[in-house]
Design an enzyme around this catalytic site. Structure first.
Site, PDB file in Angstrom:
ATOM      1  CG  HIS A 251       2.411   9.111   1.667  1.00  0.00           C
ATOM      2  ND1 HIS A 251       2.501   9.046   3.351  1.00  0.00           N
ATOM      3  CD2 HIS A 251       1.484   8.089   1.011  1.00  0.00           C
ATOM      4  CE1 HIS A 251       1.264   9.136   3.280  1.00  0.00           C
ATOM      5  NE2 HIS A 251       0.668   8.072   2.810  1.00  0.00           N
TER       6      HIS A 251
ATOM      7  CD  GLU B  29       0.602   5.597  -1.414  1.00  0.00           C
ATOM      8  OE1 GLU B  29       1.527   5.945  -0.801  1.00  0.00           O
ATOM      9  OE2 GLU B  29      -0.922   6.162  -1.401  1.00  0.00           O
TER      10      GLU B  29
ATOM     11  CG  HIS C 272      -1.885   1.042   1.157  1.00  0.00           C
ATOM     12  ND1 HIS C 272      -3.285   1.289   2.201  1.00  0.00           N
ATOM     13  CD2 HIS C 272      -1.757   2.294  -0.015  1.00  0.00           C
ATOM     14  CE1 HIS C 272      -3.976   2.129   2.044  1.00  0.00           C
ATOM     15  NE2 HIS C 272      -2.975   3.272   1.156  1.00  0.00           N
TER      16      HIS C 272
END
Length: 236
Positions: A121, A117, A63
């Site tokens: 992040h 992502e 994930h």
């Protein structure tokens, strides 16, 4: 002349402030490396769409790799100007499609998911785009959850206690994990996501300094199997 000096000083101060914000956003304490069980993802979302590359393997998938603070908070979207460039990860795409597939609807090739992502992040780390995704793929190779659980007799298609799952992972990997569950339409708690903690180099697993605030699990957890009723929206 004086106004020009004042203007230059103001610009320099603004640049320093921006650099300070950027540097502080990239100063974190550890990573959460999160793997998810695709069947439970589909139940969590009520439906899902398999990627355009086909139905994912019956395996845990990545994930994300998320920087965090020991306080429990986390940085995000640290450089809104940095978008994922496919050319920087071209040699990783085949592995990412296998180990980091998108399950969101409508079906996609993964780039939108990976771009999210990275932007949310990855930009808050000191890693470049290739290094960030390479690190996550390498961590998955080190933490083969399906094999670790299987070695402990925990296989898809049955119910297990939360403690037996946590114990299997800790004994198999040497580090504790946080288990997140979802509840399916029948009311069963399902094994959904597994959080492991990683040092700031994104290379080594560590004991978690703090646990996330995810959805908890009941005493009995279903480890659902890929079956005819685990369908994507594309198959309905």
């Amino acid at each position: 002349m004086r106004s020009s000096v004042k203007g230059s000083a103001a610009i320099a101060l603004l640049v320093l402030q921006c650099l300070s914000i950027l540097c502080s956003s990239q100063d974190f304490d550890f990573f959460y490396f999160v793997q998810q069980w695709p069947v439970s993802y589909c139940d969590t979302r009520r439906s899902c769409c398999y990627p355009t590359t086909g139905k994912p393997d019956e395996d845990f998938s990545i994930h994300g790799l998320w920087p965090n603070y020991n306080s429990g908070k986390y940085p995000q979207n640290c450089d809104r100007e940095s978008s994922l460039d496919r050319s920087t990860i071209s040699d990783l795409v085949s592995r990412m499609q296998k180990d980091w597939p998108t399950l969101a609807c409508p079906s996609g090739d993964g780039m939108k998911f990976w771009g999210h992502e990275w932007e949310k992040h990855g930009t808050c780390t000191s890693l470049d785009q290739h290094s960030y995704f390479q690190a996550a793929l390498d961590l998955k190779s080190k933490a083969n959850l399906l094999q670790v659980l299987g070695d402990a007799g925990i296989r898809p298609g049955k119910f297990y206690s939360l403690e037996s799952i946590k114990q299997a992972i800790e004994e198999g990997l040497g580090y504790g994990a946080y288990i997140e569950c979802n509840v399916d339409p029948a009311g069963n708690h399902q094994l959904y996501q597994v959080y492991l903690c990683v040092d700031t180099s994104a290379s080594n697993f560590i004991q978690c300094p703090v646990l996330p605030h995810g959805r908890g699990c009941g005493n009995s957890i279903e480890f659902p199997s890929f079956s005819s009723d685990s369908q994507s929206r594309d198959e309905l």
